[in-house]
Design a protein around this motif. Structure first.
Motif, mmCIF file in Angstrom:
data_model
loop_
_atom_site.group_PDB
_atom_site.id
_atom_site.type_symbol
_atom_site.label_atom_id
_atom_site.label_comp_id
_atom_site.label_asym_id
_atom_site.label_seq_id
_atom_site.Cartn_x
_atom_site.Cartn_y
_atom_site.Cartn_z
ATOM 1 N N LEU A 1 -93.934 52.683 -54.931
ATOM 2 C CA LEU A 1 -92.854 53.115 -54.059
ATOM 3 C C LEU A 1 -93.398 54.036 -52.978
ATOM 4 C CD1 LEU A 1 -90.166 53.935 -56.775
ATOM 5 C CD2 LEU A 1 -90.639 51.746 -55.666
ATOM 6 N N ASN A 2 -92.740 54.026 -51.838
ATOM 7 C CA ASN A 2 -93.096 54.971 -50.781
ATOM 8 C C ASN A 2 -91.900 55.873 -50.509
ATOM 9 O OD1 ASN A 2 -91.309 53.436 -49.292
ATOM 10 N ND2 ASN A 2 -92.867 52.506 -47.986
ATOM 11 N N ARG A 3 -92.032 56.756 -49.556
ATOM 12 C CA ARG A 3 -90.983 57.738 -49.331
ATOM 13 C C ARG A 3 -89.701 57.122 -48.790
ATOM 14 N NH1 ARG A 3 -93.638 61.088 -44.249
ATOM 15 N NH2 ARG A 3 -93.742 59.352 -42.761
ATOM 16 N N GLY A 4 -89.772 55.872 -48.313
ATOM 17 C CA GLY A 4 -88.555 55.210 -47.834
ATOM 18 C C GLY A 4 -87.503 55.069 -48.909
ATOM 19 N N VAL A 5 -87.915 55.076 -50.180
ATOM 20 C CA VAL A 5 -86.952 54.907 -51.269
ATOM 21 C C VAL A 5 -85.940 56.055 -51.288
ATOM 22 C CG1 VAL A 5 -88.285 56.140 -53.037
ATOM 23 C CG2 VAL A 5 -86.748 54.276 -53.703
ATOM 24 N N PHE A 6 -86.337 57.218 -50.805
ATOM 25 C CA PHE A 6 -85.437 58.369 -50.846
ATOM 26 C C PHE A 6 -84.282 58.240 -49.850
ATOM 27 C CE2 PHE A 6 -89.526 60.108 -52.372
ATOM 28 C CZ PHE A 6 -89.114 60.511 -53.641
ATOM 29 N N ALA A 7 -84.379 57.289 -48.921
ATOM 30 C CA ALA A 7 -83.299 57.101 -47.947
ATOM 31 C C ALA A 7 -82.016 56.626 -48.614
ATOM 32 C CB ALA A 7 -83.727 56.105 -46.869
ATOM 33 N N ILE A 8 -82.124 56.137 -49.843
ATOM 34 C CA ILE A 8 -80.927 55.657 -50.537
ATOM 35 C C ILE A 8 -79.930 56.790 -50.782
ATOM 36 C CG2 ILE A 8 -81.736 55.986 -52.913
ATOM 37 C CD1 ILE A 8 -80.538 53.190 -53.527
ATOM 38 N N VAL A 9 -80.403 58.036 -50.758
ATOM 39 C CA VAL A 9 -79.484 59.159 -50.988
ATOM 40 C C VAL A 9 -78.507 59.317 -49.832
ATOM 41 C CG1 VAL A 9 -81.215 60.363 -52.382
ATOM 42 C CG2 VAL A 9 -81.009 60.911 -49.950
ATOM 43 N N LEU A 10 -78.807 58.717 -48.676
ATOM 44 C CA LEU A 10 -77.898 58.800 -47.539
ATOM 45 C C LEU A 10 -76.697 57.871 -47.685
ATOM 46 C CD1 LEU A 10 -80.424 58.857 -44.552
ATOM 47 C CD2 LEU A 10 -79.270 60.811 -45.615
ATOM 48 N N VAL A 11 -76.811 56.854 -48.540
ATOM 49 C CA VAL A 11 -75.774 55.819 -48.618
ATOM 50 C C VAL A 11 -74.394 56.402 -48.931
ATOM 51 C CG1 VAL A 11 -75.028 53.746 -49.839
ATOM 52 C CG2 VAL A 11 -77.429 54.004 -49.166
ATOM 53 N N PRO A 12 -74.252 57.276 -49.932
ATOM 54 C CA PRO A 12 -72.905 57.796 -50.229
ATOM 55 C C PRO A 12 -72.533 59.027 -49.420
ATOM 56 C CG PRO A 12 -74.431 58.575 -51.890
ATOM 57 C CD PRO A 12 -75.245 57.727 -50.927
ATOM 58 N N ALA A 13 -73.307 59.372 -48.393
ATOM 59 C CA ALA A 13 -73.086 60.631 -47.672
ATOM 60 C C ALA A 13 -71.679 60.718 -47.098
ATOM 61 C CB ALA A 13 -74.132 60.784 -46.568
ATOM 62 N N GLY A 14 -71.197 59.640 -46.467
ATOM 63 C CA GLY A 14 -69.860 59.668 -45.871
ATOM 64 C C GLY A 14 -68.781 59.903 -46.904
ATOM 65 N N LEU A 15 -68.888 59.217 -48.051
ATOM 66 C CA LEU A 15 -67.918 59.401 -49.121
ATOM 67 C C LEU A 15 -67.964 60.823 -49.667
ATOM 68 C CD1 LEU A 15 -65.859 58.399 -51.211
ATOM 69 C CD2 LEU A 15 -67.793 57.600 -52.596
ATOM 70 N N LEU A 16 -69.154 61.360 -49.850
ATOM 71 C CA LEU A 16 -69.281 62.701 -50.414
ATOM 72 C C LEU A 16 -68.697 63.764 -49.482
ATOM 73 C CD1 LEU A 16 -72.864 62.463 -51.964
ATOM 74 C CD2 LEU A 16 -70.659 62.372 -53.156
ATOM 75 N N VAL A 17 -68.921 63.598 -48.180
ATOM 76 C CA VAL A 17 -68.336 64.538 -47.220
ATOM 77 C C VAL A 17 -66.811 64.455 -47.266
ATOM 78 C CG1 VAL A 17 -68.090 65.085 -44.771
ATOM 79 C CG2 VAL A 17 -70.353 64.580 -45.713
ATOM 80 N N TYR A 18 -66.287 63.250 -47.360
ATOM 81 C CA TYR A 18 -64.836 63.072 -47.451
ATOM 82 C C TYR A 18 -64.293 63.702 -48.729
ATOM 83 C CZ TYR A 18 -60.295 60.689 -47.256
ATOM 84 O OH TYR A 18 -58.951 60.407 -47.203
ATOM 85 N N MET A 19 -65.004 63.524 -49.838
ATOM 86 C CA MET A 19 -64.576 64.117 -51.098
ATOM 87 C C MET A 19 -64.588 65.647 -51.025
ATOM 88 S SD MET A 19 -66.482 61.515 -53.758
ATOM 89 C CE MET A 19 -66.095 62.502 -55.206
ATOM 90 N N LEU A 20 -65.568 66.191 -50.334
ATOM 91 C CA LEU A 20 -65.604 67.644 -50.157
ATOM 92 C C LEU A 20 -64.383 68.118 -49.370
ATOM 93 C CD1 LEU A 20 -67.014 70.397 -50.365
ATOM 94 C CD2 LEU A 20 -68.314 69.784 -48.297
#
Length: 433
Positions: A257-276
């Motif tokens: 794996l390379n560091r690109g795998v960590f980009a998956i944490v951005l996927v739920p960002a919109g939902l998490l901000v809305y939940m906040l």
């Protein structure tokens, strides 16, 4: 004497006459602007022509939608007398809720939290520059997002299946019976454009861009979170993940794996901000799920049970061709038809192969979500044939089928005829999807 053998690949005359490659490493960097434009130019042109043609057809169909109305003096059937009135005929159903959020926020009516924030936020921003009110701004946002979605679909389909199939896939999407929702003041085209942007960057291996657009998509509709599944599948495929049977045993080949795998944490960002936001405003981060109950969503049901329930409703419906029966038939046929097309994307004569697996995963989740969370009413799968617009890979498979002129003519004729009828139904303020 030892023999030295040099293997030489055949070189075309065009390549042989080019200048020799410069000595030393070639500096890395973005491709020249000219090459990027040459790659995107056919997609921009095809997307724009399809979009402009669709807008013109929608205008014409809307203009004649009052011909079958007998009593034009009735409020529901009053024919518009101006261009503004013609536009206002598309101000229907969910549009009202998006405009409430854009104009007044979620505290005006707590049920509005079922409608995710990114689209109404864009409408509010556009309202500052678009003539008219928030409704006209909503139409402008949707129209531009529709254009972006058509361009992105053409580009992605070109890379997966070729230019001819891409042209058909783009047209087939907008010609689909519910394709007109892509220019209505709904969030459909925004979600589709963001999802396609994310899926395109996944294919290109641009993981942080893919994660960013997926994050925006999850702030537009909850289904955007499911782009994470597509991200994982395509990332592992590109990194060399494989299942092999060796000595009668199934073995997993795990890639590095390379560091690109960590980009998956951005996927739920919109939902998490809305939940906040919901936590701070309503003291409930899942308030959007509670709001769904206002539209008769009441939790998980096995998909096969939902299918049987819909079949039973169709069987018991009277009259046979009543509106609820037609809606149930249309939604069930769409759900099962799309699922079949997803299978055909992987196997059979029209398959796209393993390179489309991540698209299939995303589309399957989009279909299975309403199949497992039905509306407890007279039409449990309400809006499924609108959600089918988000299953881009299904239209790529249809485009491959369209290589046969007979299929192309049949799909075009049936889809456009149904869409025309649905537009008339919609502008007459009757529920479609």
């Amino acid at each position: 004497m030892s023999e030295i053998v040099i293997a030489v690949s055949p070189v075309s005359p065009d390549v042989a006459q080019t200048a020799p490659a410069p000595a030393g490493p070639v500096p890395a960097g973005p491709p020249p602007a000219a090459s990027v434009w040459s790659r995107w130019r056919p997609s921009v042109l095809a997307g724009f022509v399809t979009w402009a043609t669709g807008i013109a057809i929608y205008y014409a169909v809307t203009a004649v939608s009052w011909l079958p109305v007998q009593d034009l003096s009735a409020k529901a059937g009053a024919a518009p007398g101006t261009l503004h009135g013609l536009l206002d005929a598309w101000n229907r159903w969910d549009t009202t809720w998006y405009l409430i959020v854009a104009d007044s926020g979620y505290t005006y009516d707590a049920r509005a939290t079922a409608f995710f924030p990114l689209y109404p936020m864009a409408v509010r921003a556009a309202d500052a520059v678009v003539p008219g009110g928030s409704y006209e701004a909503g139409l402008a946002v949707s129209a531009l997002c529709c254009l972006a979605a058509l361009i992105l679909l053409h580009r992605l389909a070109t890379e997966l299946s070729g230019a001819d199939d891409a042209r058909r896939a783009t047209f087939y999407l907008l010609a689909f019976p519910t394709g007109f929702y892509l220019v209505a003041a709904y969030n459909e085209s925004m979600f589709l454009a963001l999802a396609l942007a994310s899926l395109y960057f996944m294919r290109r291996g641009r993981w942080w861009w893919a994660g960013m657009f997926a994050g925006y998509a999850s702030g537009t509709r909850m289904a955007g979170v499911m782009l994470g599944a597509a991200f994982a599948v395509e990332y592992l495929r590109q990194r060399g993940f494989a299942l092999r049977r060796t000595d009668g045993r199934l073995r997993v080949s795990w890639p590095s794996l390379n560091r690109g795998v960590f980009a998956i944490v951005l996927v739920p960002a919109g939902l998490l901000v809305y939940m906040l936001y919901l936590k701070l405003t309503f003291d409930d981060p899942l308030h959007f799920l509670e709001s769904q109950k206002s539209w008769f969503h009441d939790g998980f049901t096995p998909p096969w049970q939902v299918v049987m329930d819909v079949v039973d409703l169709i069987d018991r419906s009277e009259p046979l061709y009543g509106p609820d029966t037609i809606r149930n038939i249309a939604n069930l046929a769409t759900a099962l038809g799309v699922l079949l097309l997803l299978v055909l994307a992987l196997v059979g004569p029209w398959r796209l192969g393993a390179k489309a697996a991540y698209l299939v995963v995303f589309a399957a989740v989009v279909m299975l979500m309403p199949l497992s969370n039905p509306i407890h009413s007279y039409y449990p799968l309400s809006s499924v044939w609108r959600f089918a617009l988000e299953c881009s890979v299904a239209f790529m498979v249809l485009a491959r089928m369209g290589r046969r002129p007979g299929f192309d003519r049949a799909y075009t004729g049936v889809a456009l005829a149904l869409q025309g009828a649905m537009i008339v139904t919609f502008v007459q303020d009757n529920f479609v999807a």
